[in-house]
Design an enzyme around this catalytic site. Sequence first.
Site, mmCIF file in Angstrom:
data_model
loop_
_atom_site.group_PDB
_atom_site.id
_atom_site.type_symbol
_atom_site.label_atom_id
_atom_site.label_comp_id
_atom_site.label_asym_id
_atom_site.label_seq_id
_atom_site.Cartn_x
_atom_site.Cartn_y
_atom_site.Cartn_z
ATOM 1 N N GLU A 131 -9.653 -3.357 1.450
ATOM 2 C CA GLU A 131 -8.535 -2.754 0.714
ATOM 3 C C GLU A 131 -7.411 -3.756 0.499
ATOM 4 O O GLU A 131 -6.756 -3.748 -0.541
ATOM 5 C CB GLU A 131 -8.027 -1.520 1.466
ATOM 6 N N ARG A 163 0.862 -1.173 0.000
ATOM 7 C CA ARG A 163 0.000 0.000 0.000
ATOM 8 C C ARG A 163 0.904 1.230 0.000
ATOM 9 O O ARG A 163 1.800 1.351 0.837
ATOM 10 C CB ARG A 163 -0.877 0.017 1.249
ATOM 11 N N ARG A 177 -9.838 14.965 11.976
ATOM 12 C CA ARG A 177 -9.512 15.995 10.973
ATOM 13 C C ARG A 177 -10.754 16.846 10.701
ATOM 14 O O ARG A 177 -11.862 16.319 10.612
ATOM 15 C CB ARG A 177 -9.058 15.366 9.657
ATOM 16 N N HIS A 186 -7.936 7.145 -0.415
ATOM 17 C CA HIS A 186 -8.863 6.011 -0.250
ATOM 18 C C HIS A 186 -9.263 5.418 -1.604
ATOM 19 O O HIS A 186 -10.316 4.773 -1.709
ATOM 20 C CB HIS A 186 -10.184 6.426 0.449
#
Length: 404
Positions: free
Chosen positions: A386, A93, A243, A182
């Site tokens: 993922e 990744r 965030r 993402h």
Amino acid sequence: MKIMVLNSGSSSIKYQIFDMRDRSVLASGLLEKIGEPDSRLTHQTRNQEGRFETVAKTTAVADHTQGFDLINSVLRETGALTDMTELAGIGHRAVHGGEAFTRPTLINQDVIDTIRDLIPLAPLHNPANLTGIEVAMAGAPEVPQVAIFDTAFHQTLPPHAFHYALPQELYRKHAIRRYGFHGTSHFFVAKKTARILERPLDELSLITLHLGNGASAAAVQNGGSVDTSMGLTPLEGLIMGTRCGDLDPAIIFYLARETDRSFEAIDALLNKASGLRGICGVNDMREISRLAAEGNADAQLAIRMYVYRLRKYIGSYAAVLGRLDALVFTGGIGENAAQIRYETCRNLDFFGIVIDEAKNNQPSREAREIQSPESRVRILVVPTNEELEIADQTTLVLQKENLV
Ligand code: ADP
């Protein structure tokens, strides 16, 4: 055929080994607190009955090289692998691929150099990803390795969507533009949605909402991303665990001027102490829902703001797409928080979005539809994966390069 997926953070390595004959998980694990005296490896291997057996080790792991060796030895001890050479490939990744990487890429020295050149765009993530790549290349030099970038799926954004209204020179000289993140998850759930709707992805107009600790929305059309809520960095867009998401940029100058905070302190404030945590003191949605149900006003406000921001993005992406076939929820919150899905979809019938409360409240780990029969737009909950997407993409690259 076995594929290993590696996700290297600054002090952690997460990994999974897949048997690509049936895309099942053979082993997985997480090594945390690398560089500390009490580094911890939690490893799971599937036994012959198909159940997972856990091994936990606490030992000092000085760096990622030692970490990779430890993972290698646990994989051998538990019988998940006889040797690293048993792997057909390793998929890494990688967070920021800039404009250089628009698809999964077989790693060679040029690729490593380019990821290094992109460090200014992702100063926290790319160095950790690079360390993971270098350590795995040194530890398993005969195994082909592939980088899968979080940004790549969004490289189809048209210029009017990816440019900021800043002097063009800043884009040309400093590569300042929207990249989005993402991407692996948005692509995975978009493909899965196409299979469920039994239509080709390139004929569908979708809004995909990845709602985890980080959160982003994507507008998907013609098989690719046409807009997304995260920007140059993952700070922009939706309200996240810690965030802030969208913000008047002048707040930053105001804070610097009026509160004497340094830019580093403001960076930390917006990334780590804002979002849900900033509003109500907590960033875990389960806890926030519990507090809100008990009448905590800050937690109630946090949920209202979270949902309101989501609805604004759904409205604007519906306009971007001009047509909406499906709205897709994924990520820890998207998959599990029925109340958030309900509040997000409520009173959107003028958009053709009508949620079915009973279907929405039915807990499940499977991909499923939760719209009412009268809903013009299909509403789906699709658990993301993922790691599996990285394993699939790695396999495709190996096949293309004739390496398997
Ligand atoms: P990450 O982005 O770190 O992969 P996840 O996708 O696991 O994170 O999402 C984490 C978020 O999902 C947390 O806010 C957590 O509270 C939330 N979550 C997980 N399960 C539930 C649940 N049953 N109800 C509400 N929120 C949940």
